[in-house]
Design an enzyme around this catalytic site. Structure first.
Site, PDB file in Angstrom:
ATOM      1  N   GLY A  37       1.348  -4.549  -7.245  1.00 21.29           N
ATOM      2  CA  GLY A  37       1.122  -3.943  -8.555  1.00 21.29           C
ATOM      3  C   GLY A  37       1.446  -2.467  -8.632  1.00 21.29           C
ATOM      4  N   LYS A  38       2.180  -1.956  -7.659  1.00 16.24           N
ATOM      5  CA  LYS A  38       2.502  -0.527  -7.624  1.00 16.24           C
ATOM      6  C   LYS A  38       3.199  -0.067  -8.893  1.00 16.24           C
ATOM      7  CE  LYS A  38       4.999  -1.036  -3.950  1.00 16.24           C
ATOM      8  NZ  LYS A  38       4.775  -2.485  -3.840  1.00 16.24           N
ATOM      9  N   SER A 106       7.143   1.603   1.072  1.00 16.16           N
ATOM     10  CA  SER A 106       7.034   2.636   2.118  1.00 16.16           C
ATOM     11  C   SER A 106       6.114   2.167   3.243  1.00 16.16           C
ATOM     12  CB  SER A 106       6.580   3.982   1.539  1.00 16.16           C
ATOM     13  OG  SER A 106       5.461   3.862   0.708  1.00 16.16           O
TER      14      SER A 106
END
Length: 197
Positions: A37-38, A106
């Site tokens: 959900g970033k 990341s």
């Protein structure tokens, strides 16, 4: 690197930009598994802050790979370079007085720390978008987990490539427990407590 490159100071400082914008500038580095959900939370936060008159920009992992980083693959080395470039771009946004949200898996703590070191104190906020792998896989908005499980995507984070969860993030958003709006509330509450907005 060329030895004849000299930093050129700009007429407007970072503080000049912050004063004009009437808010702090910082990087909110959203990290988490694919499907956690970033991007969804980052975009919702950007919209809410825009409505409050706060200058924001979202740097999304997929979008960046269409342009700036389209020459990079997904090996560990390429992932490191991907994050290095984004860190440098994010720093420019901070210098311009904006709040920038970066939505990138990341996966490596070392790379996130490298970006943190580019910025000054209180300019980097690591946001761990926490969501169990099983939930991310059940969401699978792009069908990537299905392809990874079928062996069609090598080096897929969480399946065939590791993800190093943040050791001490400034903010944890549990998207399996809270709605998008509730996560945005938590993010904005953080900013208000810091008196950044």
């Amino acid at each position: 690197m060329s030895t004849n490159i000299v930093w050129h100071e700009q007429a407007l400082t970072k503080q000049d930009q912050r004063t004009k914008n009437k808010h702090h500038s910082a990087v909110f580095w959203f990290t988490g598994l694919s499907g956690s959900g970033k991007s969804t939370v980052a975009n919702a936060a950007a919209k809410r802050l825009h409505d409050l008159g706060v200058n924001t920009y979202v740097l999304d992992g997929d979008n960046i790979r269409h342009g700036l980083n389209k020459d990079l693959g997904f090996s560990d080395e390429a992932r490191k370079e991907n994050i290095r470039r984004i860190g440098e771009v994010a720093k420019l946004f901070v210098d311009s007085g904006q709040i920038v949200f970066t939505a990138f898996i990341s996966p490596f703590q070392e790379d996130r720390e490298t970006v943190r070191q580019l910025l000054e104190k209180d300019e980097f906020v690591e946001v761990f978008v926490s969501c169990p792998l099983e939930e991310c896989e059940s969401r699978d908005p792009k069908g990537l987990y299905q392809k990874a499980r079928a062996g069609q995507i090598p080096e897929f984070t969480g399946i065939s490539s590791p993800y190093e969860a943040p050791a001490a993030p400034e903010l944890v958003l549990e998207t399996n427990l809270y709605s998008v709006d509730e996560c945005v509330d938590q993010l904005i509450d953080f900013m208000k407590r810091k008196q950044w907005i």
